[in-house]
Structure formats: structure tokens, C-alpha cells
Design an enzyme around this catalytic site. Structure first.
Site, short mmCIF file in Angstrom:
data_model
loop_
_atom_site.label_atom_id
_atom_site.label_comp_id
_atom_site.label_asym_id
_atom_site.label_seq_id
_atom_site.Cartn_x
_atom_site.Cartn_y
_atom_site.Cartn_z
N ASP A 39 22.83 60.33 -22.61
CA ASP A 39 22.49 59.94 -23.98
C ASP A 39 23.56 59.07 -24.62
O ASP A 39 23.47 58.72 -25.81
CB ASP A 39 22.23 61.18 -24.84
N GLU A 41 26.83 59.85 -25.03
CA GLU A 41 28.01 60.57 -25.51
C GLU A 41 29.14 60.50 -24.49
O GLU A 41 28.90 60.40 -23.29
CB GLU A 41 27.65 62.03 -25.80
N ARG A 98 42.44 47.07 -41.26
CA ARG A 98 42.27 46.12 -42.36
C ARG A 98 41.51 46.72 -43.55
O ARG A 98 41.33 46.06 -44.55
CB ARG A 98 41.56 44.86 -41.84
N LYS A 194 46.43 30.62 -49.15
CA LYS A 194 44.99 30.57 -48.92
C LYS A 194 44.29 31.58 -49.82
O LYS A 194 44.92 32.44 -50.44
CB LYS A 194 44.67 30.90 -47.46
N ASP A 220 50.89 35.34 -36.78
CA ASP A 220 50.11 36.34 -37.49
C ASP A 220 50.06 37.60 -36.64
O ASP A 220 50.41 37.57 -35.46
CB ASP A 220 48.69 35.82 -37.75
N THR A 225 38.52 35.80 -36.11
CA THR A 225 37.55 34.71 -35.91
C THR A 225 38.24 33.36 -35.78
O THR A 225 37.58 32.36 -35.50
CB THR A 225 36.55 34.66 -37.06
N GLY A 227 39.40 31.42 -37.94
CA GLY A 227 39.18 30.47 -39.03
C GLY A 227 40.46 30.15 -39.76
O GLY A 227 40.78 28.98 -39.99
#
Length: 313
Positions: A39, A41, A98, A194, A220, A225, A227
Site C-alpha cells: 500500500d 507504507e 524555508r 531582489k 547561495d 528553480t 530563477g
């Protein structure tokens, strides 16, 4: 503590990194089955005695995030019920980090929820790398060893012997990280201002610092993503940077990230292996550095009750 047996177990999230850590320690990964029931799990079976052992569970909570978290929690629960003396969760990438505060009404604080779950499941200690918000350490009522990725990244860039370097933080929140990195490699500092009109969408407002004729290194903790990092790189080139490099500790690389990085002006993307990269995410312009020696040495120091902070002094 050093007289107790040291054992390392892992889930399915990053078996390659766990094996590298075990190789560094000169031991084998503990025998355990991490499977699924029909299932869906999670099914865990510990196939060796851990009674009285000092156990370290290596499991970044990366995609599939919820699956990885459940594997970690159930592994620790099984080890606790098998009478392990101490369980240290080694979580190179801490998912849900985050969401560490309420930015608007009726939002959850999932970074705290995950901390509660880990402690309840049996973690006596946490080892993590570059938490998105360092304050997450305070969400735990157990010892937390927060390891920075910048020394590994700095060592790589120092080996390249680049000239006229300017380290750039892609946002205001990453200034401390960028300043520390700049000090390690003897570079100047710049900041990209930004704004985020919505999640996973960013807009560069302006750049604080001199880029003309410089080699820019964007740093960073996470590239998600891509961007933010690719937009910032384009602006840095417009501001006169000769070359633009990008680096991060955690290459999440979701959605259009790889395509954006491939088409960007970034010359090289340097990341670590806190998160495993699938073949389609491994770009020609990407360099992957291993965090296994750092995590392995941290494990040795924790096991022998030595200072972990001395690794960075």
C-alpha cells in the site's frame, strides 16, 4: 562514548553519500531493509544488533521529501526500540526549512514541525548542513551541529586561482554567508537586491557593489528553480562582470532549473552532494563536490566527544 560501537545506517535518499561517509570512517553501512509495503507504507527492518551502540542515520530530507522524512523517522524509531544508546540524525539537507516562520496569517511553521517529529522519533542529536534559516537550530531541544558548506566551496575556488573576484549574495538574507565566503577567498563583496512577488518568483531590483572587470561568484545555500541565480547572473554581466560563477550547498534543482542554468550566462555551477543529482540534472557546466569527509569527520568528533566547531576554526 568512544568505547561504544559506532554504526552508520541510511535510508534511500542518498545512499551514495552514506557509502562515502562509511568509507571515510572505515566501516560498513549497517544492515537494514528500507522497503515499501504493497500500500506504499514504509517498511523498515534492522538486521543487526544495535544495543548500546552510538548510531548515526544518514538521510537528507530531499525529494521525494515526504518519503525521505518518513524513512528517517521510522528508521530512528526502530533503532530506539532496538536499544541504541544514542541516535544522531545526519541530515545534510533539511527539508521544509524555508517555512520557518509565519509570513502571513494561518501559515504553518513546518520547519518546527519536522524538528518535533525527529525528536519524538528518537533523535538525540542532529547534524545538518547550511540550514536555510540558522534559527532552526533553536527549534530543537537536543544538540544541533550546524556545518557550513562554504569551506568546501571556498577550497575549490581557491584552487582555480581566479583573479579580481567579487563574491555576490543573490539576496539580502544571504549577506552573512557571502561575507564569510569572501573572507575565505580574499574577495570583495556585492549584494543583489531582489523582491519576491510570489513563491519561486523573484525580481532583481538593483546591485550594491562594483562589478566592472570582476570575476563574480554568486553563492547561495539552495538553488531551487534557479530563477534568482540566473537573473542575478544576467544582471552582473550587464554591470560589467567578465565571468560569472554560481555555487551552492544544496542543488534542489526543481522544475525548470536545469534548463535555466544551461541557457544562462553562468560559466560554471559548483554544488555539493548533500542531495543526489539524477542524470538529467547533471549539466556539463556543473561541478559536484563531496561533503563526505566533512560529515565523516564530524561523526568521528561527536562519537569521541570532541569539539565539532574546531573543524572550522
Amino acid at each position: 562514548m568512544a568505547t561504544r560501537e559506532l554504526k552508520v545506517f541510511c535510508g534511500n535518499a542518498n545512499k551514495e553519500l552514506a557509502q562515502e561517509i562509511a568509507d571515510y570512517l572505515g566501516i560498513s553501512i549497517g544492515s537494514a531493509e528500507v522497503k515499501r509495503f504493497q500500500d506504499g507504507e514504509v517498511s523498515i527492518g534492522i538486521d543487526e544488533s544495535v544495543r548500546g551502540a552510538d548510531v548515526f542515520v544518514v538521510q537528507p530530507t530531499c525529494a521525494p521529501t515526504n518519503e525521505s522524512i518518513m524513512e528517517l523517522l521510522i528508521l530512528m524509531d526502530a533503532l530506539r526500540r532496538a536499544s541504541a544508546y544514542r541516535i544522531t540524525a545526519v541530515v545534510p539537507y533539511y527539508g521544509y526549512a524555508r517555512q520557518e516562520r509565519k509570513s502571513k496569517a494561518r501559515e504553518p511553521i513546518t520547519a518546527k514541525l519536522v524538528a518535533n517529529l525527529m525528536t519524538t522519533a528518537g533523535a538525540n542529536r542532529l547534524v545538518a548542513m547550511d540550514l536555510h534559516a540558522p534559527a532552526i537550530q533553536g527549534f530543537f531541544d537536543i544538540p544541533v551541529d550546524h556545518l557550513p558548506g562554504s569551506p568546501i566551496l571556498a577550497e575549490y575556488f581557491l584552487s582555480k586561482q581566479l583573479k579580481d573576484i567579487c563574491v555576490v549574495s543573490p539576496d539580502i538574507g544571504g549577506v552573512s554567508r557571502a561575507r564569510n565566503f569572501a573572507e575565505r577567498i580574499g574577495a570583495s563583496l556585492a549584494i543583489v537586491d531582489k523582491r519576491r512577488p510570489e513563491p519561486n518568483v523573484s525580481e532583481v531590483v538593483h546591485v550594491i557593489g562594483e562589478l566592472q572587470g570582476k570575476t563574480a561568484i554568486l553563492i547561495d545555500d539552495i538553488i531551487d528553480t534557479a530563477g534568482t541565480i540566473t537573473q542575478a547572473a544576467a544582471v552582473l554581466k550587464e554591470k560589467g562582470a567578465l565571468e560569472v560563477y554560481a555555487c551552492c550547498t544544496h542543488p534542489v534543482l526543481s522544475g525548470p532549473a536545469t534548463e535555466r542554468l544551461e541557457k544562462s550566462v553562468i560559466k560554471e555551477v559548483v554544488v555539493t552532494n548533500t542531495i543526489p543529482l539524477t542524470p538529467e540534472k547533471q549539466l556539463a557546466k556543473m561541478k559536484v563536490l563531496s561533503v563526505a569527509p566533512l560529515l565523516g569527520e564530524a561523526i568521528v568528533r561527536i562519537h569521541e566527544d570532541l569539539s565539532v566547531s574546531k573543524l572550522f576554526s
